[in-house]
Design a protein around this motif. Structure first.
Motif, PDB file in Angstrom:
ATOM      1  N   TYR A 105       2.616  10.933  11.836  1.00 49.59           N
ATOM      2  CA  TYR A 105       1.263  10.402  11.710  1.00 49.59           C
ATOM      3  C   TYR A 105       0.291  11.251  12.512  1.00 49.59           C
ATOM      4  O   TYR A 105       0.601  11.704  13.583  1.00 49.59           O
ATOM      5  CB  TYR A 105       1.180   8.973  12.277  1.00 49.59           C
ATOM      6  N   SER A 106      -0.903  11.407  12.002  1.00 48.24           N
ATOM      7  CA  SER A 106      -2.029  11.944  12.751  1.00 48.24           C
ATOM      8  C   SER A 106      -3.133  10.929  12.682  1.00 48.24           C
ATOM      9  O   SER A 106      -3.381  10.358  11.634  1.00 48.24           O
ATOM     10  CB  SER A 106      -2.473  13.265  12.139  1.00 48.24           C
ATOM     11  N   VAL A 151      -4.496   4.324   6.704  1.00 41.38           N
ATOM     12  CA  VAL A 151      -5.589   5.292   6.613  1.00 41.38           C
ATOM     13  C   VAL A 151      -5.191   6.627   7.177  1.00 41.38           C
ATOM     14  O   VAL A 151      -5.492   7.673   6.623  1.00 41.38           O
ATOM     15  CB  VAL A 151      -6.830   4.757   7.361  1.00 41.38           C
ATOM     16  N   ASP A 152      -4.518   6.604   8.318  1.00 44.06           N
ATOM     17  CA  ASP A 152      -4.250   7.859   9.002  1.00 44.06           C
ATOM     18  C   ASP A 152      -2.863   8.411   8.724  1.00 44.06           C
ATOM     19  O   ASP A 152      -2.432   9.358   9.361  1.00 44.06           O
ATOM     20  CB  ASP A 152      -4.432   7.664  10.509  1.00 44.06           C
ATOM     21  N   HIS A 183     -16.587   8.907  12.533  1.00 42.54           N
ATOM     22  CA  HIS A 183     -15.216   9.126  12.055  1.00 42.54           C
ATOM     23  C   HIS A 183     -15.208   9.276  10.528  1.00 42.54           C
ATOM     24  O   HIS A 183     -14.209   8.978   9.883  1.00 42.54           O
ATOM     25  CB  HIS A 183     -14.315   7.974  12.493  1.00 42.54           C
ATOM     26  N   SER A 184     -16.332   9.735   9.974  1.00 41.16           N
ATOM     27  CA  SER A 184     -16.529  10.018   8.551  1.00 41.16           C
ATOM     28  C   SER A 184     -17.014   8.768   7.816  1.00 41.16           C
ATOM     29  O   SER A 184     -17.025   7.657   8.363  1.00 41.16           O
ATOM     30  CB  SER A 184     -15.261  10.565   7.882  1.00 41.16           C
ATOM     31  N   TYR A 185     -17.397   8.953   6.560  1.00 44.12           N
ATOM     32  CA  TYR A 185     -17.827   7.817   5.739  1.00 44.12           C
ATOM     33  C   TYR A 185     -16.662   7.225   4.947  1.00 44.12           C
ATOM     34  O   TYR A 185     -16.448   6.022   4.951  1.00 44.12           O
ATOM     35  CB  TYR A 185     -18.941   8.231   4.765  1.00 44.12           C
ATOM     36  N   VAL A 212     -17.844  13.844  16.556  1.00 42.28           N
ATOM     37  CA  VAL A 212     -17.011  13.396  15.442  1.00 42.28           C
ATOM     38  C   VAL A 212     -15.533  13.488  15.814  1.00 42.28           C
ATOM     39  O   VAL A 212     -15.136  14.264  16.685  1.00 42.28           O
ATOM     40  CB  VAL A 212     -17.262  14.233  14.166  1.00 42.28           C
ATOM     41  N   ARG A 213     -14.752  12.697  15.110  1.00 38.42           N
ATOM     42  CA  ARG A 213     -13.292  12.857  15.108  1.00 38.42           C
ATOM     43  C   ARG A 213     -12.872  12.972  13.655  1.00 38.42           C
ATOM     44  O   ARG A 213     -13.242  12.136  12.825  1.00 38.42           O
ATOM     45  CB  ARG A 213     -12.590  11.689  15.791  1.00 38.42           C
ATOM     46  N   LEU A 214     -12.100  13.997  13.340  1.00 41.01           N
ATOM     47  CA  LEU A 214     -11.696  14.232  11.965  1.00 41.01           C
ATOM     48  C   LEU A 214     -10.572  13.284  11.551  1.00 41.01           C
ATOM     49  O   LEU A 214      -9.582  13.142  12.289  1.00 41.01           O
ATOM     50  CB  LEU A 214     -11.226  15.684  11.787  1.00 41.01           C
ATOM     51  N   PRO A 215     -10.698  12.630  10.398  1.00 44.59           N
ATOM     52  CA  PRO A 215      -9.596  11.788   9.903  1.00 44.59           C
ATOM     53  C   PRO A 215      -8.330  12.615   9.688  1.00 44.59           C
ATOM     54  O   PRO A 215      -8.383  13.723   9.140  1.00 44.59           O
ATOM     55  CB  PRO A 215     -10.127  11.270   8.560  1.00 44.59           C
TER      56      PRO A 215
END
Length: 308
Positions: A22-23, A58-59, A153-155, A190-193
């Motif tokens: 997982y990330s 999600v991740d 954390h993005s849309y 930001v944090r990238l998904p």
């Protein structure tokens, strides 16, 4: 023929193990739906259960098949990793970061931050805020609490298709811009998904290459890209953690003592809003905070103050 069958079984087992990684992780034990359908989900008033069930994967990188071909290879800049082996350095900074809000659980994080008098950091998903009035109210609670900072954390959270999402850096960049506008965010952080990528100042660290170009584009446009040093996974249904409070506290303390976090004397913890929807999860977080507060040299801080 028997040997071929046995080999096939072993290969399938290894493949499953690989895709268990997982990330921006979540517990794999939850009974959940795929959040990739978020964009097609019809809005339902106060649909907390639907959102809650959808976010746990999600991740997950299980569908991100490029993962097994990529490695942690890209460092830029110099990091001082001198072994400190001491608890006397003061201050040292703790960044509690919570991803994927607003979700059921966000309201409890808001209350815990207030009760404990500590700073926390919420990385929000734009679409979640639009899914119900109740979820939007959780965003507002965060934004009205001076102890909570809200970041990007993005849309769409890549629709759970990370390699596809990052294959077009411009489109990915525009997704973050949409989240910023939709949520009314004031910090370009930001944090990238699905990616543990850092890009702050002239230093960067890339875990998977397929997110590197998006991180570069964000950096060129004035954003700080934040990863994490350690992670706490708690089953959102049972409240059972993968690490005990003492184990996680020891891990964070060792990162600080040895100077092995991304930036010495600073440690970023990743966890997720929906892990604290249960009383047990809330109690575990409160116990961790109490343990950290007992150390005389630790300070809880906002990510916006993370050193360049």
């Amino acid at each position: 023929m028997r040997k071929l069958v046995n080999s096939g079984v072993v290969w399938v087992g290894l493949s499953i193990s690989i895709f268990g990684f997982y990330s921006c992780n979540q517990s794999g034990t939850n009974k959940v739906q795929n959040v990739g359908a978020v964009d097609s989900m019809p809005p339902k008033k106060d649909s907390l259960l639907a959102v809650q069930d959808s976010i746990s994967k999600v991740d997950s990188l299980r569908k991100d098949t490029i993962t097994k071909m990529e490695e942690n290879v890209d460092y830029k800049g110099t990091k001082d990793t001198t072994v400190l082996l001491t608890d006397t350095v003061s201050p040292r900074y703790i960044y509690l970061t919570f991803d994927d809000g607003p979700l059921n659980g966000s309201q409890h994080l808001d209350s815990i931050a207030t009760a404990k008098g500590i700073k926390i950091n919420a990385f929000l998903i734009g679409n979640h805020d639009k899914m119900s009035k109740k979820l939007h109210s959780f965003t507002e609670r965060y934004k009205n609490n001076p102890l909570v900072d809200c970041y990007n954390h993005s849309y769409w959270h890549a629709h759970n298709k990370y390699s596809t999402f990052y294959s077009n850096p411009q489109t990915a960049f525009e997704d973050f811009e949409l989240a910023e506008q939709s949520l009314g965010l004031t910090h370009k952080i930001v944090r990238l998904p699905g990616r543990n990528i850092w890009y702050i100042g002239d230093r960067k660290k890339v875990d998977l290459k397929s997110g590197a170009s998006t991180a570069e584009l964000l950096h060129q446009n004035g954003y700080k890209v934040i990863g994490w040093d350690c992670e706490w996974k708690i089953n959102g249904v049972t409240g059972k953690p993968d690490l005990s409070v003492n184990q996680l506290y020891t891990q964070m303390k060792n990162l600080l003592r040895k100077g092995t976090s991304y930036t010495k004397n600073n440690v970023v913890l990743l966890t997720h809003d929906n892990m604290y929807q249960t009383k047990k999860g809330q109690r575990l977080l409160s116990d961790l905070i109490d343990s950290l507060k007992q150390h005389p040299n630790y300070r809880f801080e906002f990510v916006r103050n993370y050193p360049q």
